[in-house]
Design a protein around this motif. Structure first.
Motif, PDB file in Angstrom:
ATOM      1  N   SER A   1       4.263   3.494  -5.782  1.00 22.90           N
ATOM      2  CA  SER A   1       2.908   3.336  -6.317  1.00 22.90           C
ATOM      3  C   SER A   1       1.869   3.308  -5.207  1.00 22.90           C
ATOM      4  CB  SER A   1       2.818   2.053  -7.153  1.00 22.90           C
ATOM      5  OG  SER A   1       3.667   2.112  -8.270  1.00 22.90           O
ATOM      6  N   VAL A   2       2.180   2.622  -4.119  1.00 23.72           N
ATOM      7  CA  VAL A   2       1.249   2.563  -2.981  1.00 23.72           C
ATOM      8  C   VAL A   2       1.025   3.960  -2.411  1.00 23.72           C
ATOM      9  CG1 VAL A   2       0.942   1.751  -0.604  1.00 23.72           C
ATOM     10  CG2 VAL A   2       1.747   0.173  -2.362  1.00 23.72           C
ATOM     11  N   ILE A   3       2.099   4.689  -2.187  1.00 28.54           N
ATOM     12  CA  ILE A   3       1.983   6.029  -1.607  1.00 28.54           C
ATOM     13  C   ILE A   3       1.297   6.981  -2.579  1.00 28.54           C
ATOM     14  CG2 ILE A   3       3.325   8.024  -0.783  1.00 28.54           C
ATOM     15  CD1 ILE A   3       5.299   5.980   0.429  1.00 28.54           C
ATOM     16  N   SER A   4       1.518   6.790  -3.872  1.00 29.11           N
ATOM     17  CA  SER A   4       0.828   7.593  -4.883  1.00 29.11           C
ATOM     18  C   SER A   4      -0.685   7.354  -4.813  1.00 29.11           C
ATOM     19  CB  SER A   4       1.348   7.244  -6.277  1.00 29.11           C
ATOM     20  OG  SER A   4       0.663   7.978  -7.267  1.00 29.11           O
ATOM     21  N   ALA A   5      -1.089   6.102  -4.621  1.00 29.55           N
ATOM     22  CA  ALA A   5      -2.509   5.771  -4.470  1.00 29.55           C
ATOM     23  C   ALA A   5      -3.087   6.437  -3.226  1.00 29.55           C
ATOM     24  CB  ALA A   5      -2.697   4.255  -4.388  1.00 29.55           C
ATOM     25  N   CYS A   6      -2.300   6.437  -2.154  1.00 29.38           N
ATOM     26  CA  CYS A   6      -2.739   7.073  -0.898  1.00 29.38           C
ATOM     27  C   CYS A   6      -2.850   8.587  -1.063  1.00 29.38           C
ATOM     28  CB  CYS A   6      -1.761   6.745   0.219  1.00 29.38           C
ATOM     29  SG  CYS A   6      -1.694   4.986   0.642  1.00 29.38           S
ATOM     30  N   ALA A   7      -1.922   9.173  -1.835  1.00 29.94           N
ATOM     31  CA  ALA A   7      -1.961  10.613  -2.089  1.00 29.94           C
ATOM     32  C   ALA A   7      -3.217  10.984  -2.864  1.00 29.94           C
ATOM     33  CB  ALA A   7      -0.717  11.055  -2.853  1.00 29.94           C
ATOM     34  N   ALA A   8      -3.558  10.178  -3.875  1.00 30.89           N
ATOM     35  CA  ALA A   8      -4.758  10.442  -4.669  1.00 30.89           C
ATOM     36  C   ALA A   8      -6.011  10.378  -3.808  1.00 30.89           C
ATOM     37  CB  ALA A   8      -4.848   9.440  -5.819  1.00 30.89           C
ATOM     38  N   ALA A   9      -5.991   9.476  -2.816  1.00 31.21           N
ATOM     39  CA  ALA A   9      -7.150   9.306  -1.942  1.00 31.21           C
ATOM     40  C   ALA A   9      -7.107  10.216  -0.715  1.00 31.21           C
ATOM     41  CB  ALA A   9      -7.247   7.848  -1.492  1.00 31.21           C
ATOM     42  N   GLY A  10      -5.976  10.889  -0.498  1.00 28.97           N
ATOM     43  CA  GLY A  10      -5.833  11.742   0.684  1.00 28.97           C
ATOM     44  C   GLY A  10      -5.779  10.951   1.976  1.00 28.97           C
ATOM     45  N   ASN A  11      -5.245   9.731   1.896  1.00 30.49           N
ATOM     46  CA  ASN A  11      -5.182   8.855   3.068  1.00 30.49           C
ATOM     47  C   ASN A  11      -3.774   8.894   3.662  1.00 30.49           C
ATOM     48  OD1 ASN A  11      -5.144   6.616   4.890  1.00 30.49           O
ATOM     49  ND2 ASN A  11      -6.895   5.752   3.798  1.00 30.49           N
ATOM     50  N   ALA A  12      -3.579   9.800   4.616  1.00 24.41           N
ATOM     51  CA  ALA A  12      -2.258   9.990   5.213  1.00 24.41           C
ATOM     52  C   ALA A  12      -1.825   8.781   6.033  1.00 24.41           C
ATOM     53  CB  ALA A  12      -2.267  11.242   6.093  1.00 24.41           C
ATOM     54  N   ALA A  13      -2.768   8.153   6.747  1.00 25.06           N
ATOM     55  CA  ALA A  13      -2.424   7.026   7.611  1.00 25.06           C
ATOM     56  C   ALA A  13      -1.842   5.863   6.817  1.00 25.06           C
ATOM     57  CB  ALA A  13      -3.662   6.566   8.382  1.00 25.06           C
ATOM     58  N   HIS A  14      -2.478   5.515   5.706  1.00 23.67           N
ATOM     59  CA  HIS A  14      -1.969   4.419   4.879  1.00 23.67           C
ATOM     60  C   HIS A  14      -0.630   4.790   4.232  1.00 23.67           C
ATOM     61  CE1 HIS A  14      -5.182   1.813   5.599  1.00 23.67           C
ATOM     62  NE2 HIS A  14      -5.977   2.071   4.568  1.00 23.67           N
ATOM     63  N   ALA A  15      -0.493   6.050   3.807  1.00 21.14           N
ATOM     64  CA  ALA A  15       0.759   6.495   3.191  1.00 21.14           C
ATOM     65  C   ALA A  15       1.908   6.385   4.187  1.00 21.14           C
ATOM     66  CB  ALA A  15       0.619   7.927   2.703  1.00 21.14           C
ATOM     67  N   LEU A  16       1.686   6.804   5.425  1.00 27.21           N
ATOM     68  CA  LEU A  16       2.721   6.740   6.454  1.00 27.21           C
ATOM     69  C   LEU A  16       3.042   5.292   6.828  1.00 27.21           C
ATOM     70  CD1 LEU A  16       1.524   9.722   8.666  1.00 27.21           C
ATOM     71  CD2 LEU A  16       3.636   9.629   7.320  1.00 27.21           C
ATOM     72  N   HIS A  17       2.025   4.439   6.813  1.00 24.53           N
ATOM     73  CA  HIS A  17       2.236   3.007   7.067  1.00 24.53           C
ATOM     74  C   HIS A  17       3.190   2.428   6.023  1.00 24.53           C
ATOM     75  CE1 HIS A  17       1.393  -1.288   7.647  1.00 24.53           C
ATOM     76  NE2 HIS A  17       1.135  -1.346   6.343  1.00 24.53           N
ATOM     77  N   ALA A  18       2.940   2.750   4.762  1.00 22.79           N
ATOM     78  CA  ALA A  18       3.792   2.263   3.678  1.00 22.79           C
ATOM     79  C   ALA A  18       5.210   2.821   3.804  1.00 22.79           C
ATOM     80  CB  ALA A  18       3.185   2.642   2.324  1.00 22.79           C
ATOM     81  N   TYR A  19       5.313   4.094   4.171  1.00 24.15           N
ATOM     82  CA  TYR A  19       6.624   4.732   4.299  1.00 24.15           C
ATOM     83  C   TYR A  19       7.433   4.092   5.419  1.00 24.15           C
ATOM     84  CZ  TYR A  19      10.120   8.436   4.860  1.00 24.15           C
ATOM     85  OH  TYR A  19      11.288   9.139   4.949  1.00 24.15           O
ATOM     86  N   HIS A  20       6.783   3.825   6.540  1.00 21.04           N
ATOM     87  CA  HIS A  20       7.495   3.197   7.659  1.00 21.04           C
ATOM     88  C   HIS A  20       7.947   1.783   7.280  1.00 21.04           C
ATOM     89  CE1 HIS A  20       5.175   6.116  10.456  1.00 21.04           C
ATOM     90  NE2 HIS A  20       6.321   6.633  10.060  1.00 21.04           N
ATOM     91  N   ALA A  21       7.122   1.061   6.522  1.00 23.94           N
ATOM     92  CA  ALA A  21       7.512  -0.277   6.057  1.00 23.94           C
ATOM     93  C   ALA A  21       8.729  -0.189   5.137  1.00 23.94           C
ATOM     94  CB  ALA A  21       6.341  -0.926   5.324  1.00 23.94           C
ATOM     95  N   MET A  22       8.766   0.842   4.304  1.00 24.23           N
ATOM     96  CA  MET A  22       9.899   1.051   3.407  1.00 24.23           C
ATOM     97  C   MET A  22      11.170   1.353   4.189  1.00 24.23           C
ATOM     98  SD  MET A  22      10.292   3.842   0.321  1.00 24.23           S
ATOM     99  CE  MET A  22      10.953   5.148   1.375  1.00 24.23           C
ATOM    100  N   GLN A  23      11.038   2.179   5.235  1.00 22.29           N
ATOM    101  CA  GLN A  23      12.200   2.513   6.067  1.00 22.29           C
ATOM    102  C   GLN A  23      12.762   1.273   6.751  1.00 22.29           C
ATOM    103  OE1 GLN A  23      10.245   5.696   8.384  1.00 22.29           O
ATOM    104  NE2 GLN A  23      11.842   7.076   7.635  1.00 22.29           N
TER     105      GLN A  23
END
Length: 242
Positions: free
Chosen positions: A57-79
């Motif tokens: 859901s977080v990454i989906s929100a980032c995708a809608a906003a086109g915010n790559a930095a926040h999306a990658l932050h969330a992905y790294h936290a998930m990893q």
């Protein structure tokens, strides 16, 4: 409701967080989504651990906003938490990167899906082609489409328009025309963007006859659409008169 839970000392659980973050995703509010994610597992919410739905859901929100930095932050936290992603999450991550102009990162993530064994879907392929388009890599774009076709994933208008644009940027007008023919073969109706891009490509390389042919075809298509719309409203009007 979430704020009331906090103010009344009712401890929200992961489901509560996920509901609010999901609402943020629908609104494209990635700042709030990230802020909520950062609260989970720390401080007063140390007992609430994010799960796959949270990160998706977080990454989906980032995708809608086109915010790559926040999306990658969330992905790294998930990893870091060893939570495996699925097709929807990885595709949203790629979309966030393409929308954010990070086309190199988008293609790396697309390749990573394959390494991780995460299946691609229509959007995954289309976003990868879009990333190739941004990077001027028309040959990779065609390779991605061929792979998409090989595995039986159906393309859409976005897929073909990205392919045509990618070929057009490289002045590969013959390849662009082949993509145009292919889209019609698979039953996808070209739109105004398709014709505009192809016409400009042909004009840029001096293919005036082809450019004129495309313009005529586009005018015929628009005339047919106008006639259909006129017939529809005429029938609707007559129906109400009866």
């Amino acid at each position: 409701i979430f704020d009331k839970m906090q103010s009344s000392d009712v401890a929200p659980d992961v489901v509560s967080f996920n509901c609010v973050i999901s609402a943020c995703a629908k609104e494209g509010n990635c700042e709030v989504a990230i802020a909520l994610l950062n609260q989970m597992g720390t401080g007063r919410y140390h007992f609430v651990e994010p799960d796959l739905i949270t990160f998706s859901s977080v990454i989906s929100a980032c995708a809608a906003a086109g915010n790559a930095a926040h999306a990658l932050h969330a992905y790294h936290a998930m990893q870091q938490q060893d939570i495996p992603g699925d097709t929807i999450l990885h595709t949203s991550l790629i979309t966030a990167c393409t929308k954010g102009g990070k086309w190199i990162q988008a293609l790396r993530l697309f390749d990573e899906m394959n390494r991780l064994g995460v299946p691609y879907n229509n959007i995954s392929y289309s976003e990868a082609i879009r990333a190739c388009n941004m990077g001027g890599n028309w040959e990779r774009a065609l390779l991605v489409y061929r792979e998409m076709k090989r595995v039986g994933v159906k393309p859409d208008i976005v897929t073909f328009n990205s392919l045509i644009t990618s070929c057009g940027k490289a002045w590969k007008w013959e390849e662009a025309i082949e993509c145009f023919k292919e889209m019609k073969r698979v039953g996808i109706q070209p739109n105004a963007y398709t014709y505009d891009t192809l016409t400009k490509t042909c004009e840029d390389v001096g293919q005036w006859k082809m450019a004129l042919q495309l313009l005529q075809e586009m005018e015929t298509m628009q005339a047919m659409e106008d006639n259909y719309e006129a017939d529809f409203y005429s029938q609707l009007f007559n129906k109400h008169l009866l």
